[in-house]
Design a protein around this motif. Structure first.
Motif, mmCIF file in Angstrom:
data_model
loop_
_atom_site.group_PDB
_atom_site.id
_atom_site.type_symbol
_atom_site.label_atom_id
_atom_site.label_comp_id
_atom_site.label_asym_id
_atom_site.label_seq_id
_atom_site.Cartn_x
_atom_site.Cartn_y
_atom_site.Cartn_z
ATOM 1 N N LEU A 143 27.964 -1.790 -21.552
ATOM 2 C CA LEU A 143 26.774 -1.289 -22.241
ATOM 3 C C LEU A 143 26.462 0.142 -21.810
ATOM 4 O O LEU A 143 26.206 1.019 -22.632
ATOM 5 N N ALA A 144 26.513 0.370 -20.487
ATOM 6 C CA ALA A 144 26.156 1.694 -19.986
ATOM 7 C C ALA A 144 27.235 2.718 -20.294
ATOM 8 O O ALA A 144 26.940 3.840 -20.693
ATOM 9 N N VAL A 145 28.511 2.329 -20.088
ATOM 10 C CA VAL A 145 29.580 3.317 -20.192
ATOM 11 C C VAL A 145 30.127 3.412 -21.615
ATOM 12 O O VAL A 145 30.110 4.472 -22.228
ATOM 13 N N PHE A 146 30.611 2.291 -22.153
ATOM 14 C CA PHE A 146 31.300 2.364 -23.443
ATOM 15 C C PHE A 146 30.313 2.509 -24.597
ATOM 16 O O PHE A 146 30.474 3.359 -25.465
ATOM 17 N N VAL A 147 29.267 1.675 -24.591
ATOM 18 C CA VAL A 147 28.331 1.718 -25.716
ATOM 19 C C VAL A 147 27.483 2.991 -25.676
ATOM 20 O O VAL A 147 27.388 3.710 -26.666
ATOM 21 N N SER A 148 26.900 3.283 -24.492
ATOM 22 C CA SER A 148 25.972 4.418 -24.433
ATOM 23 C C SER A 148 26.667 5.737 -24.094
ATOM 24 O O SER A 148 26.741 6.631 -24.921
ATOM 25 N N SER A 149 27.202 5.836 -22.868
ATOM 26 C CA SER A 149 27.703 7.139 -22.413
ATOM 27 C C SER A 149 28.820 7.670 -23.300
ATOM 28 O O SER A 149 28.832 8.832 -23.675
ATOM 29 N N LEU A 150 29.804 6.817 -23.601
ATOM 30 C CA LEU A 150 30.911 7.291 -24.423
ATOM 31 C C LEU A 150 30.564 7.269 -25.902
ATOM 32 O O LEU A 150 31.359 7.694 -26.743
ATOM 33 N N GLY A 151 29.399 6.732 -26.221
ATOM 34 C CA GLY A 151 28.920 6.778 -27.591
ATOM 35 C C GLY A 151 29.714 5.935 -28.577
ATOM 36 O O GLY A 151 29.730 6.211 -29.769
ATOM 37 N N LEU A 152 30.369 4.888 -28.069
ATOM 38 C CA LEU A 152 31.137 4.044 -28.994
ATOM 39 C C LEU A 152 30.228 3.120 -29.790
ATOM 40 O O LEU A 152 30.627 2.566 -30.801
ATOM 41 N N GLY A 153 29.030 2.919 -29.297
ATOM 42 C CA GLY A 153 28.101 2.032 -29.997
ATOM 43 C C GLY A 153 28.508 0.581 -29.860
ATOM 44 O O GLY A 153 29.413 0.231 -29.098
ATOM 45 N N ARG A 154 27.823 -0.264 -30.629
ATOM 46 C CA ARG A 154 28.098 -1.707 -30.529
ATOM 47 C C ARG A 154 29.263 -2.065 -31.423
ATOM 48 O O ARG A 154 29.110 -2.745 -32.423
ATOM 49 N N THR A 155 30.440 -1.596 -31.033
ATOM 50 C CA THR A 155 31.628 -1.784 -31.868
ATOM 51 C C THR A 155 32.647 -2.658 -31.166
ATOM 52 O O THR A 155 32.562 -2.893 -29.960
ATOM 53 N N LEU A 156 33.610 -3.081 -31.946
ATOM 54 C CA LEU A 156 34.681 -3.904 -31.401
ATOM 55 C C LEU A 156 35.473 -3.140 -30.342
ATOM 56 O O LEU A 156 35.925 -3.717 -29.364
ATOM 57 N N VAL A 157 35.599 -1.838 -30.529
ATOM 58 C CA VAL A 157 36.312 -1.040 -29.532
ATOM 59 C C VAL A 157 35.613 -1.154 -28.181
ATOM 60 O O VAL A 157 36.251 -1.392 -27.148
ATOM 61 N N ALA A 158 34.281 -1.020 -28.195
ATOM 62 C CA ALA A 158 33.536 -1.135 -26.941
ATOM 63 C C ALA A 158 33.701 -2.528 -26.352
ATOM 64 O O ALA A 158 33.885 -2.686 -25.142
ATOM 65 N N GLY A 159 33.644 -3.544 -27.201
ATOM 66 C CA GLY A 159 33.816 -4.912 -26.717
ATOM 67 C C GLY A 159 35.202 -5.130 -26.134
ATOM 68 O O GLY A 159 35.348 -5.745 -25.069
ATOM 69 N N GLY A 160 36.227 -4.617 -26.820
ATOM 70 C CA GLY A 160 37.590 -4.785 -26.335
ATOM 71 C C GLY A 160 37.798 -4.085 -25.004
ATOM 72 O O GLY A 160 38.414 -4.641 -24.088
ATOM 73 N N LEU A 161 37.254 -2.879 -24.878
ATOM 74 C CA LEU A 161 37.376 -2.161 -23.603
ATOM 75 C C LEU A 161 36.700 -2.952 -22.485
ATOM 76 O O LEU A 161 37.228 -3.068 -21.380
ATOM 77 N N THR A 162 35.520 -3.497 -22.804
ATOM 78 C CA THR A 162 34.785 -4.244 -21.787
ATOM 79 C C THR A 162 35.595 -5.449 -21.308
ATOM 80 O O THR A 162 35.730 -5.680 -20.106
#
Ligand SMILES: Nc1ncnc2c1ncn2[C@@H]1O[C@H](COP(=O)(O)OP(=O)(O)O)[C@@H](O)[C@H]1O
Ligand SMILES: [Mg+2]
Lengths: 305, 313, 308
Positions: A143-162
């Motif tokens: 949430l902090a890094v992928f969704v917010s800081s990297l600006g990926l938002g609530r996307t599958l990419v962010a979920g997959g990275l997590t």
């Protein structure tokens, strides 16, 4: 002994004494209690599977294909899990593409390259501790890094990275174990004919360790498949795919099979209970199949070496 | 491959003892990829700590201290009573350990000391299957089977209660405790068992008085790891413990309650509104930091016990 | 370091003193007095070797010491190994024979804590100088290990692996065949080149390892107790093979089997352990000489079985 000894022949007495463990009542009680604790755990497994299968029967009896092939819906009669399956498959793709090479690479470095320095020990301890961090905390990281800081938002990419970050330490640990099981003589033999370290690893160490690495990584993928809490943190809950174009799927809202289980389990209607159970059946079938293949793989190679 | 230097007097120069530059470059390149992969774990740890700390500190600086000691955990109303969610966590973990410690240890001792090789080959994979059940599934099971079929008939508790969730968490961590304790029991050298049998000890005495004490460090490590896993468990509690919107301070396992983890999911799921509310987004990270610190402490402690086992044999 | 903490050794690399030895004077120091007897007895033999060395030495060791961390396993060995001869290294177990042998092709680089002082020159080139690549060193100086260690792959792949990584571009089938022939294994395996090397008997496996070692056209073959896991017949085969191979290669063999050294080698070096548990060279010379007229009492005791 409580038995009337005089009734037995001398030989019988000796034999009875020699077998006296059978007469140890407390020992028997203990053994039964121990066995029971194992059987209770496994009994729960049986009850759980039975209960869920029974609950899911209406769905699979009435509209098996429709259920697997339909999108989410607030109307129980039309709701299906296609989107969840798609989402989970894509998420697993991410995990496999990221966590496996990086995790195996890290393990290869730690086991094959690193000397026993303080830095290497620090990394090892660090990875062990990462493996014990609760899954939900990885969700916060995402949430902090992928969704917010990297600006990926609530996307599958962010979920997959997590999820990839979540399983990475487990992949490192199981791969390390598999590499440690490779006999040192094989490495010596390769170095002895003038192979470099990488040539030794690629041609001999990795092939030898492959079954172990594969088993471990398959199991960690299975775990990621059922992981829910971190996905909730990074926003897989409310979403559905808006189109099936791959770009849209990766960058728009999304969902996954376990998050569907979670959101349906909160619905009060009985029909949703059945739907939830049916979704769980699909989830469990995948996980059990994957696990079973990993266990078979391991047993098969255990025997060989 | 170069010459074999078999003729007498052939002389060698240092550069003959070097490998092709391309081969050496490839070697270095691959090595640096592996090094980077290993270093990534440090980056991840750093990112976890930083992302937790940053937001948690923001929360602590801006929250009204009295809001941390109120009559319950209702973040959307600005009531962040930490005691409530810690209490819920402890109650559920306690119930879980009451189930998992005896079941897990019993299963471990049976597998290691009593089971035949054949039954072990059957039973261990069965335990692994139990371990592979996702917690979201166990949460559904707790809500739809454990609570209405076990807890409610016996106690008259509401459908959502901490006891049901605790039981399910217990089932979740039983295989973990069983497998780590079994490893510890397995590591006890067989000469100790032989020594006991050689003195005429029964199997019961040997297992309980010789093997289990010898493995006690490993067993403690297993239990600690179990507690840590129970505290960090999320989905079962989020589904079955009934604290969705918030909760009053509650120590009775038969009542609904809220844990740290379930509080976090509740906060995160109200997804878009989270940003808007004053400190709810940051409070999420504060609770996360608390959870991270507690589980890390338990894991390190467990690790210390594992190391004791290793140094023993 | 050593238990007695004695001011041992001449350190030929005074600016890189081994760990734990910094307290000692960095200038070359005096030899131990208590082993003076051993030293004097060793001298004639060393001189004889120096004479040999001038002509056709493959290896020249100068005051070589090998360490594992602070523990010195091998102390101050100076000797020369002549070309196209079989040199046997004998001595009680734990005296550092393997350590010494593995320093010849930098195999000990694989042990984190291993270091050396002194020098090993290979055809005049310092093997431990900067810029020397252990990979190429090992290509030229092959090794056969105590326990046969074929790769868990086919016989063919076992032999072909070394040439492949060394970038061999010629006819691989032919190279595999000639290597197996030279290792006296061809006739036994020519029909099953694709079957796993691990399925062979122990003696065959060891000959496969020899074939694998010679496939990269090395100059030297190091053998570390190559027969200790084999039965007497397989042992004799390997010894016979060694005599054939010496036409083309220089062979250094470690053995704790006295008869083997006497039967198979041209030269023998006898190592033993000092009070500090470090192995040192007692004497080296022609095998006949060593076994019939040893210069030193320790050697005589060892070869007649009166040792320890
Ligand atoms: N990898 C190692 N790390 C530490 N000490 C070692 C290592 N290998 C060997 N040693 C020690 O070095 C000494 C010599 O061992 P080695 O060369 O194997 O003797 P040998 O081959 O003559 O039996 C022994 O005391 C042994 O314990
Ligand atoms: Mg040896």
């Amino acid at each position: 002994m409580t038995a009337p000894v005089q009734a037995l022949s001398a030989r019988g007495v000796v034999e009875r004494r020699l077998r006296s463990d059978g007469g140890d009542r407390l020992g028997l009680v203990l053994q039964v209690a121990l066995l029971l604790s194992l059987l209770i755990s496994l009994g729960v497994l049986v009850v759980l599977i039975g209960d869920i299968v029974v609950r899911s029967l209406p769905v699979f009896a009435e509209r098996p294909v429709d259920f697997l092939g339909s999108a989410l819906s607030s109307r129980p009669a039309r709701a299906g899990i296609l989107q969840g399956i798609l989402g989970s498959v894509l998420l697993m793709g991410f995990v496999a593409a990221l966590a496996l090479p990086l995790g195996i690479g890290a393990a290869v470095y730690l086991e094959e390259y690193a000397r026993d320095t303080r830095a290497a020990r620090l990394i090892r301890t660090n990875i062990r501790n990462l493996a014990g961090v609760p899954a939900i905390v990885y969700g916060l990281l995402g949430l902090a890094v992928f969704v917010s800081s990297l600006g990926l938002g609530r996307t599958l990419v962010a979920g997959g990275l997590t999820l990839a970050v979540l399983v990475l330490p487990v992949v490192v640990i199981t791969t390390s174990e598999a590499l440690r099981a490779v006999p040192a003589t094989i490495r010596e033999a390769a170095f002895g004919v003038g192979a470099t370290r990488w040539e030794t690893i690629r041609s001999h160490v990795l092939p030898y360790a492959a079954p172990g690495i594969l088993t471990g990584t398959i199991l960690s993928l299975a775990r990621a498949f059922g992981e829910t809490a971190p996905l909730l943190m990074v926003g897989a809950i409310a979403g559905t795919f808006t189109s099936t174009a791959i770009g849209d799927m990766l960058t728009g809202s999304y969902t996954a099979l376990p998050t569907i289980v979670y959101s349906w389990s909160g619905q009060p209607q009985d029909e949703f209970r059945a739907l939830t159970a049916a979704a769980i059946v699909v989830l469990m079938v995948v996980i059990l199949l994957v696990n079973a293949s990993a266990i078979l793989l391991r047993n098969r190679y255990d025997r060989k070496w | 491959m170069g010459g074999a230097l078999t003729e007498r007097g052939t002389s060698l120069v240092p550069s003959d003892l070097q490998i092709a530059p391309a081969r050496r470059r490839r070697e270095r390149l691959i090595r640096s990829f592996f090094l980077a992969a290993a270093g990534l774990s440090i980056v991840i740890s750093g990112a976890i700590v930083l992302s937790l700390l940053g937001n948690a500190l923001y929360f602590l600086v801006h929250v009204d201290p009295s809001a941390l000691f109120t009559d319950g955990w209702f973040p959307r109303r600005g009531m962040y009573d930490i005691a409530t969610i810690v209490a819920g966590t402890l109650v559920i973990s306690g119930v879980a350990m009451l189930v998992a410690a005896p079941l897990g240890l019993g299963a471990a001792v049976y597998l290691s000391e009593y089971a035949s090789a054949r039954s072990r080959r059957l039973l261990k994979p069965a335990l692994e299957i139990l371990a592979s059940i996702p917690s979201v599934v166990l949460g559904f099971f707790a809500l739809t089977w454990i609570s209405p079929n076990l807890v409610q008939p016996l106690t008259g508790a509401p459908l959502s209660n901490m006891a049901s969730a605790g039981l399910a968490v217990g089932i979740l961590i039983t295989p973990l405790i069983a497998s780590i304790s079994e490893d510890a029991l397995h590591a006890v050298p067989s000469y100790l068992r032989e020594a006991a049998y050689g003195l005429g000890a029964r199997r019961r005495t040997t297992s309980l008085r010789v093997v289990v004490p010898a493995a006690v460090s490993g067993i403690i490590a297993a239990l600690l790891l179990g507690v840590s896993r129970a505290i960090g468990e999320t989905m079962i509690v989020a589904i079955a413990a009934g604290g969705t919107g918030g909760s009053l301070f509650e120590l009775n396992p038969l009542e609904p309650g809220q844990t740290m983890t379930a509080a976090m999911t509740a906060l995160a799921i109200g997804s878009d509104s989270v940003r808007g509310e004053a400190l709810t987004f940051e409070s999420l990270f504060f609770v996360g930091l608390l959870l991270f610190a507690i589980t890390l402490g338990l894991n390190l402690l467990s690790d210390a016990f594992v190391r004791r086992v290793r140094s023993q044999y | 370091m050593t238990e007695s903490g004695d001011p041992v050794t001449v350190d030929t690399h005074p600016n890189t003193p081994p760990m734990g030895e910094q307290v000692h004077d960095s200038a070359p120091t005096i030899r131990r007095v208590d082993s003076a007897a051993a030293r004097t007895a060793e001298r004639p033999a060393s001189e004889g070797i120096a004479a040999l060395a001038a002509d056709n030495a493959v290896f020249e060791l100068d005051e070589l010491s090998c360490y594992y961390g602070a523990f010195r396993a091998v102390r101050d060995i100076s000797l020369a190994i002549p070309q196209n001869q079989i040199t046997a290294i004998i001595g009680p177990s734990g005296c550092g024979k393997s350590t010494l042998l593995r320093s010849f092709n930098r195999m000990n680089d694989l042990v984190d804590t291993a270091r050396i002082t002194g020098s090993i020159r290979y055809h005049g080139v310092d093997l431990y100088a900067d810029g020397i690549d252990p990979v190429e060193v090992r290509r030229r100086i092959g090794m056969v290990f105590q326990k046969p260690n074929p790769f868990p792959k086919s016989i063919y792949d076992n032999v072909a692996f070394g040439p492949r990584v060394a970038g061999f571009r010629g006819d691989m089938d032919q190279l595999v065949e000639s290597s197996l022939r030279r290792a006296a294994l061809w006739d036994e395996v020519k029909d099953k080149l694709r079957s796993p090397g691990t399925a062979l008997s122990g003696g065959q496996q060891q000959r496969l390892c020899i074939a694998r070692a010679i496939a990269v056209e090395p100059d030297v073959i190091l053998m570390d107790e190559p027969c200790s896991a084999l039965d007497p017949i397989a042992t004799l085969r390997i010894e016979e093979l060694m005599r054939e191979l010496k036409e083309k290669y220089t062979i250094v063999i470690v053995t704790h089997n006295m008869q083997q050294a006497a039967r198979a080698s041209d030269l023998t070096a006898f190592l033993t352990m000092g009070d500090d548990r470090a192995g040192y060279l007692v004497e080296m010379g022609a095998t006949d000489e060593i076994f019939t007229r040893p210069q030193h009492q320790l050697t005589e005791d060892y070869i007649t079985g009166r040792f320890g």
